[in-house]
Write a protein that holds these residues in place. Structure first.
Motif, mmCIF file in Angstrom:
data_model
loop_
_atom_site.group_PDB
_atom_site.id
_atom_site.type_symbol
_atom_site.label_atom_id
_atom_site.label_comp_id
_atom_site.label_asym_id
_atom_site.label_seq_id
_atom_site.Cartn_x
_atom_site.Cartn_y
_atom_site.Cartn_z
ATOM 1 N N THR A 198 0.836 -1.206 0.000
ATOM 2 C CA THR A 198 0.000 0.000 0.000
ATOM 3 C C THR A 198 0.866 1.250 0.000
ATOM 4 N N MET A 199 1.916 1.241 0.809
ATOM 5 C CA MET A 199 2.794 2.409 0.829
ATOM 6 C C MET A 199 3.535 2.553 -0.499
ATOM 7 N N ASP A 200 3.918 1.439 -1.106
ATOM 8 C CA ASP A 200 4.548 1.503 -2.429
ATOM 9 C C ASP A 200 3.623 2.183 -3.433
ATOM 10 N N ALA A 201 2.345 1.814 -3.372
ATOM 11 C CA ALA A 201 1.370 2.406 -4.298
ATOM 12 C C ALA A 201 1.253 3.908 -4.078
ATOM 13 N N ARG A 202 1.267 4.326 -2.804
ATOM 14 C CA ARG A 202 1.195 5.762 -2.509
ATOM 15 C C ARG A 202 2.445 6.474 -3.038
ATOM 16 N N GLU A 203 3.597 5.864 -2.835
ATOM 17 C CA GLU A 203 4.849 6.475 -3.286
ATOM 18 C C GLU A 203 4.845 6.664 -4.801
ATOM 19 N N THR A 204 4.319 5.686 -5.507
ATOM 20 C CA THR A 204 4.282 5.771 -6.968
ATOM 21 C C THR A 204 3.269 6.809 -7.436
ATOM 22 N N GLU A 205 2.084 6.769 -6.846
ATOM 23 C CA GLU A 205 1.009 7.660 -7.285
ATOM 24 C C GLU A 205 1.290 9.116 -6.938
ATOM 25 N N PHE A 206 1.927 9.343 -5.786
ATOM 26 C CA PHE A 206 2.077 10.719 -5.298
ATOM 27 C C PHE A 206 3.541 11.149 -5.209
ATOM 28 N N LYS A 207 4.363 10.660 -6.108
ATOM 29 C CA LYS A 207 5.788 10.985 -6.038
ATOM 30 C C LYS A 207 6.060 12.475 -6.255
ATOM 31 N N THR A 208 5.137 13.180 -6.900
ATOM 32 C CA THR A 208 5.311 14.621 -7.095
ATOM 33 C C THR A 208 4.280 15.429 -6.310
ATOM 34 N N ASN A 209 3.558 14.781 -5.426
ATOM 35 C CA ASN A 209 2.492 15.445 -4.669
ATOM 36 C C ASN A 209 3.065 15.971 -3.357
ATOM 37 N N SER A 210 3.102 17.287 -3.204
ATOM 38 C CA SER A 210 3.736 17.870 -2.020
ATOM 39 C C SER A 210 2.933 17.594 -0.752
ATOM 40 N N THR A 211 1.610 17.532 -0.854
ATOM 41 C CA THR A 211 0.795 17.246 0.330
ATOM 42 C C THR A 211 1.140 15.875 0.887
ATOM 43 N N TYR A 212 1.282 14.910 0.003
ATOM 44 C CA TYR A 212 1.660 13.566 0.459
ATOM 45 C C TYR A 212 3.075 13.566 1.026
ATOM 46 N N LYS A 213 4.014 14.145 0.293
ATOM 47 C CA LYS A 213 5.422 14.067 0.701
ATOM 48 C C LYS A 213 5.690 14.805 2.006
ATOM 49 N N ASN A 214 5.078 15.968 2.182
ATOM 50 C CA ASN A 214 5.406 16.801 3.336
ATOM 51 C C ASN A 214 4.555 16.512 4.565
ATOM 52 N N ILE A 215 3.319 16.049 4.370
ATOM 53 C CA ILE A 215 2.404 15.863 5.492
ATOM 54 C C ILE A 215 2.157 14.389 5.789
ATOM 55 N N PHE A 216 1.814 13.619 4.783
ATOM 56 C CA PHE A 216 1.329 12.265 5.025
ATOM 57 C C PHE A 216 2.426 11.207 5.004
ATOM 58 N N LYS A 217 3.423 11.381 4.173
ATOM 59 C CA LYS A 217 4.462 10.359 4.075
ATOM 60 C C LYS A 217 5.132 10.068 5.416
ATOM 61 N N PRO A 218 5.495 11.085 6.219
ATOM 62 C CA PRO A 218 6.097 10.772 7.526
ATOM 63 C C PRO A 218 5.198 9.910 8.413
ATOM 64 N N GLU A 219 3.874 10.097 8.309
ATOM 65 C CA GLU A 219 2.966 9.298 9.130
ATOM 66 C C GLU A 219 2.855 7.869 8.595
ATOM 67 N N TYR A 220 2.880 7.712 7.280
ATOM 68 C CA TYR A 220 2.942 6.366 6.702
ATOM 69 C C TYR A 220 4.187 5.647 7.220
ATOM 70 N N GLU A 221 5.311 6.343 7.182
ATOM 71 C CA GLU A 221 6.574 5.741 7.616
ATOM 72 C C GLU A 221 6.548 5.416 9.105
ATOM 73 N N SER A 222 5.899 6.271 9.890
ATOM 74 C CA SER A 222 5.800 6.023 11.326
ATOM 75 C C SER A 222 5.006 4.756 11.614
ATOM 76 N N ILE A 223 3.875 4.586 10.941
ATOM 77 C CA ILE A 223 3.054 3.384 11.142
ATOM 78 C C ILE A 223 3.816 2.141 10.691
ATOM 79 N N LEU A 224 4.503 2.236 9.563
ATOM 80 C CA LEU A 224 5.292 1.095 9.085
ATOM 81 C C LEU A 224 6.419 0.782 10.062
ATOM 82 N N GLY A 225 7.013 1.818 10.653
ATOM 83 C CA GLY A 225 8.048 1.602 11.660
ATOM 84 C C GLY A 225 7.511 0.867 12.874
ATOM 85 N N ASN A 226 6.280 1.189 13.281
ATOM 86 C CA ASN A 226 5.649 0.467 14.385
ATOM 87 C C ASN A 226 5.433 -1.003 14.027
ATOM 88 N N ALA A 227 5.021 -1.257 12.795
ATOM 89 C CA ALA A 227 4.832 -2.641 12.350
ATOM 90 C C ALA A 227 6.154 -3.405 12.410
#
Length: 641
Positions: free
Chosen positions: A364-393
């Motif tokens: 799922t995170m791979d799909a987000r990275e591919t779809e939103f690789k140029t999306n600043s909202t994803y990169k600056n706001i949401f990506k760190p939270e995706y990474e945080s949840i994956l880090g918990n896993a």
């Protein structure tokens, strides 16, 4: 609500209209911060500072007399100084133009001059606080107006209030912010009636108490002058330097000092942009119930136009991601609670369920990275939270050896699926297979029922086929073509050692089959060799039996001759003992002869070997008995060859 506003409107338009004289608003300075604001900076706040308020007296007097000209006499007197801000494209108010009443100052006449009752101690007025912008907006347009209003041709204040109430009445679901603005119009009318100073005080706050990252976006300096003044001069150097070095907060005293303008009253309009902040979660907090509440919260915020379209979309996608994580947590709990009590097969199924969800999480995170690789909202706001949840896993899976192996398996699968170079050599394939087989998984038929399981089965098969073709196929064919013998056994052993060191299960199976076939040939070879050795030894033993029989006869004759010729007293016991040894020799010859005459089974190697071994033992025993007799008395063994 709508009826109340319309009633106020009809009351207001019935009032007598008064004349007005306009004060010109000149843009004296404009500053835009060089910081690149991406789409996620979606909230606008606006502060207004009024300086040189006492200078409105000069503006009003020059408005009538003209700059450097004698004052004209008007039949009607100036009564109010009214300052407004007209805002456009505000979603909260249905995108209608909204006029904010900022200040309304009462004007006195002292002899031939006007005097304004303006407070110079007004720190700052925040007219909007974190107002959401649409996805296509960069800011909200604002126009500052100042009017000198007389008492003879109508009251523009009443007219403005009436128009704004009509606009607000069109809103089907008025918010608290709208109602506060209605109240602000009421305050304006009240202060006007009592000829008191009015200033705007109902800041529209949509995110009370929430922490936002905020920085300066732009600043405009408006100077209030009579129409005859066409230009104003504000030296920009010091002010620009101050603004560039203080992007987070401006101070009134420093603004006044850096602007250093004394001629006319002026207003500084400072616009700030705020960064959207999502609710931060830790892995332990994530539950299906919390996810549902988060989903409802963002839906409500979107319906109230508190977040833009892109943020809403990203939040919904993040909720989906959290749901996958929550499913993985549930499977983890099942695995941990029942691990000691379950059979290995059930534990394997539970572990595989965790592996499935973890792989889905990363996919799922791979799909987000591919779809939103140029999306600043994803990169600056949401990506760190995706990474945080994956880090918990990852932390959850690192707590147990089996779980850690499962995590390693998923990472290996992903690497193999995405990068053919990761299994391009035999060494790399061996390492990959070791990781794939490190986890006890359900049977292949059960695995193939799921997408993740089918991928594991397919990749194992592919790697093992490549490994067999590159490492084992040639050696297996060589072994199949090699005649089995003691000299070629090293070829078999080398292939066995190579297979035993490999993680390729099917390769080991094929090597085992090849070795089994070789061993059958080798057993046949050994049987032939053993039969040959046995036959040769039987022939030798048969000849030896004849020799021993002749020696036995000679020995008996010699013993009898010696016994008769001996006249010594007490030799009977001696010869009796020799006679016993002679009988033992005769018995061993008889046993050897019987074994030689026995027909051995030459079909089974072991029986041939056993027969040969027994024959060798009997030969040694017979020879030993003969040598014992000869060592007692050499005359006994003096027999013709």
């Amino acid at each position: 609500m709508r009826k109340i506003i319309l009633s106020l409107f009809f009351l207001l338009i019935s009032q007598q209209l008064f004349a007005q004289k306009n004060i010109e608003t000149r843009l004296g300075y404009s500053y835009t911060d060089p910081f690149e604001f991406s789409d996620e900076w979606q909230y606008l706040s606006t502060d207004i500072y009024l300086f040189n308020g006492s200078k409105f007296t000069r503006v009003l007097n020059e408005l009538e007399r003209g700059v450097k000209r004698p004052k004209k006499r008007y039949r009607n007197q100036l009564e109010y100084l009214f300052i407004t801000a007209q805002l456009k494209n505000m979603k909260l108010f249905g995108n209608d133009e909204i006029v904010y009443p900022l200040y309304n100052f009462y004007v006195d006449q002292d002899k031939d001059d006007y005097k304004t009752q303006v407070s110079d101690n007004l720190e700052v007025v925040r007219i909007i606080d974190k107002m959401p912008l649409s996805s296509t907006q960069n800011n909200i347009d604002a126009t500052i107006n100042a009017k000198a209003i007389t008492n003879d041709q109508g009251d523009q204040v009443f007219n403005l209030v009436a128009n704004q109430l009509v606009n607000l009445s069109k809103l089907t679901t008025p918010t608290g912010a709208v109602l506060s603005l209605v109240g602000e119009f009421g305050n304006l009318l009240s202060t006007r009636t009592h000829k008191r100073e009015y200033r705007f005080s109902s800041t529209i706050r949509l995110y009370e108490g929430q922490d936002f990252d905020t920085r300066l976006h732009s600043v405009k300096v408006y100077v209030f002058v009579p129409g005859d003044v066409k230009t104003v001069t504000i030296k920009p150097a010091r002010l620009a330097d101050y603004l560039s070095k203080n992007p987070n907060k401006l101070e009134r005293r420093m603004l006044e000092e850096m602007t250093n303008y004394k001629d006319y009253p002026y207003m500084v309009v400072a616009n700030y942009k705020s960064l959207y902040k999502m609710d931060v979660l830790t892995g332990d907090e994530v539950t299906l119930d919390l996810i549902e509440k988060r989903k409802q919260k963002i839906q409500s915020a979107y319906e109230q136009q508190l977040v833009n379209d892109e943020t809403y979309r990203q939040e919904k996608l993040f909720v989906e991601y959290l749901r996958v994580f929550a499913e993985m947590k549930q499977q983890l709990n099942i695995y941990r609670l029942n691990y000691r009590n379950n059979s290995p097969e059930i534990n394997a199924r539970n572990l595989f369920a965790i592996i499935q969800e973890y792989k889905r999480l990363k996919a799922t995170m791979d799909a987000r990275e591919t779809e939103f690789k140029t999306n600043s909202t994803y990169k600056n706001i949401f990506k760190p939270e995706y990474e945080s949840i994956l880090g918990n896993a990852d932390l959850y899976l690192d707590a147990d050896h089996n779980l850690k192996s499962g995590k390693l398996l998923v990472n290996t699968l992903r690497e193999l699926e995405n990068d053919p170079a990761s299994y391009s050599t035999p060494e790399k394939r061996e390492k990959a297979l070791a990781k794939l087989y490190a986890v006890e998984l359900p049977r292949p038929d059960l695995l193939s029922a799921s997408v993740e399981g089918e991928a594991i089965v397919r990749l194992k098969s592919k790697l093992e086929e490549l490994q067999y073709n590159a490492v084992f196929e040639k050696d297996i064919k060589k072994l199949a073509d090699t005649p089995a013998s003691d000299e070629t056994i090293v070829v078999r052993n080398a292939l066995q050692d190579k297979a035993n060191a490999s993680n390729c299960i099917s390769c080991r199976d094929k090597v085992r089959d090849a070795v089994t076939a070789y061993n059958k040939r080798y057993d046949s070879y050994r049987l032939r060799e053993a039969v040959h050795e046995m036959t040769k030894l039987r022939q030798q033993a048969e000849q030896q039996v004849f020799t021993y029989l002749r020696w036995q006869l000679c020995f008996s004759n010699n013993l009898q001759t010696i016994a008769v010729a001996t006249s010594e007293v007490g030799m009977d016991a001696y010869y009796a003992r020799i006679s016993e040894k002679s009988e033992a020799f005769a018995a061993s010859v008889k046993t050897l002869d019987a074994h030689v005459k026995q027909e051995p089974e030459i079909v089974q190697l072991q029986k041939v070997l056993d027969y040969t071994k027994q024959l060798q033992r009997l030969l040694q025993e017979t020879e030993q008995n003969y040598n014992t007799l000869c060592s007692i008395d050499k005359k006994l063994c003096e027999c013709p060859a």
